[in-house]
Enzyme design. Sequence first.
Site, PDB file in Angstrom:
ATOM      1  N   ASP A 180       2.478  40.883  14.589  1.00 30.04           N
ATOM      2  CA  ASP A 180       1.738  40.090  13.621  1.00 30.04           C
ATOM      3  C   ASP A 180       0.731  40.919  12.828  1.00 30.04           C
ATOM      4  O   ASP A 180       0.072  40.393  11.945  1.00 30.04           O
ATOM      5  CB  ASP A 180       1.034  38.909  14.304  1.00 30.04           C
ATOM      6  N   ARG A 217      -3.584  33.583   6.951  1.00 33.59           N
ATOM      7  CA  ARG A 217      -4.089  33.308   5.604  1.00 33.59           C
ATOM      8  C   ARG A 217      -5.614  33.229   5.586  1.00 33.59           C
ATOM      9  O   ARG A 217      -6.236  33.483   4.550  1.00 33.59           O
ATOM     10  CB  ARG A 217      -3.457  32.022   5.063  1.00 33.59           C
ATOM     11  N   LYS A 230       0.958  28.755  20.801  1.00 30.42           N
ATOM     12  CA  LYS A 230       2.406  28.929  20.649  1.00 30.42           C
ATOM     13  C   LYS A 230       3.084  28.753  22.006  1.00 30.42           C
ATOM     14  O   LYS A 230       2.490  29.050  23.043  1.00 30.42           O
ATOM     15  CB  LYS A 230       2.712  30.343  20.151  1.00 30.42           C
ATOM     16  N   ASP A 289      -1.071  37.344  18.251  1.00 35.13           N
ATOM     17  CA  ASP A 289      -1.317  35.958  17.854  1.00 35.13           C
ATOM     18  C   ASP A 289      -0.816  35.004  18.927  1.00 35.13           C
ATOM     19  O   ASP A 289       0.384  34.783  19.065  1.00 35.13           O
ATOM     20  CB  ASP A 289      -0.620  35.671  16.523  1.00 35.13           C
ATOM     21  N   LYS A 331      -2.484  41.974   6.445  1.00 35.51           N
ATOM     22  CA  LYS A 331      -2.835  41.130   7.593  1.00 35.51           C
ATOM     23  C   LYS A 331      -2.729  41.955   8.877  1.00 35.51           C
ATOM     24  O   LYS A 331      -1.668  42.467   9.222  1.00 35.51           O
ATOM     25  CB  LYS A 331      -1.895  39.928   7.653  1.00 35.51           C
TER      26      LYS A 331
END
Length: 458
Positions: free
Chosen positions: A249, A312, A238, A231, A226
């Site tokens: 990330d 994901r 967030k 992010d 990943k």
Amino acid sequence: MPPVFETSAAATPITFVTKSDWDAVRETLPPAQRQFAVANGFAGKPGGYLALPAPDGAIAQILFGLEDDGARSRDLFRPGALPGLLPPGTYRFANAPHDARLAALAFALGSYRFARYRKADRPDVRLVPPDGVNAAEIGRMADAAMLARDLINTPANDMGPEELAAAAQGLAAEFGASFTCIVGEDLKAQNFPLIHAVGMASDRAPRLIDIVWGDPGHPKVTLVGKGVCFDTGGLDLKPSSGMLIMKKDMGGAANVLALARMVMDAKLKVRLRVLIPAVENAVSGNAFRPLDIFTSRKGITVEIGNTDAEGRLVLADALALADEEKPDLLIDLGTLTGAARVALGPDLPPFYTNDETLAADVARCAARENDPLWRMPLWPAYDAWLDSKTATITNAPSGGFAGSITCALFLQRFVEQAKSWLHVDIYGWTPSAKPARPEGGECQAARAIYTLLSERYA
């Protein structure tokens, strides 16, 4: 060998002691050194350190405390604190710590400093590798860990998708591997809609990095990492506190590159492929939205339950591509769920596989390398939680239960043809410094998996 190692014959001895054997060790010291140790209150406490003087004022030897053999908890990396304690010079182990190989590796890892933006006080200390220890192998692991740490520690303004691709390209060039990269709108044209969707809101174009190395006749091992270079959470934004270390990330990508470095440097007999979806999950007028639906590369339609479950999504398209080649072993690493941290904390990443032999091998190699991993179940009953009323699956089931497991089950939907699949939900970060593990980006799972691959494909 790593720069911290050398073969000098003149080296100051480091004597490892424990509380239980300190009295016996103390009696072997010359009287003046014995009195010096008593006057300074040294008692063999774990992490305790004392430099004993020679008659001429030089350092005669170092005393360093370790846990007793029967201690409930032993930190096999405790010798990694030494580079931050020792005066400049060259040292050797006078006696065996709990594990001489891991102690030497810890010493190398403990010398790391991130120095890209400010001068770091790197400890000018060297270690003569212990007899019988493969210094080249330790160096290979240390170099890989330094690569992962440097990539993760670099802030997102200097480590976006393009810069991550450049680092991967440099690694490929170093070992004569092929490198390709699909960028921006070409992702849609070549059927990587989920990677494109996550990265399209950023003015830094998303991309899919692809490295291939090794003999085509060897077993196929594919690594997927990943690479979310920052992010924000997307439109499901967030809080500011949640963004503070989101430069990490892309820790899955960093650790996959570290693992690839070890595999290629050791010339393992594999056909290695490395796939990294590199994106920035940003906010703008064209950002993907909650309840949007995308058709993935595999043809599975995915409803967006939460834009902050983006990792994901990018892994799904990359796994689908990897699976098309029917690899012997398919491995993905990613900094994916807070649920994994709640369950196991930052130091113990969960791993998932349905291959019982692979699971046993991973656990054994993780213990051997002091690179801890813990198996979690791909619990079939929770698979129904992924169901969506308007698409095949959702990327973020409601309820919040078993978040790391449902993430693994989501990814499993995109793997059908690989002979074995391993998913690791890493943290990629050390919140507070420990011996051999400075605060900041961390190499997790890579050494354990490299050891497994070395056993299978050496």
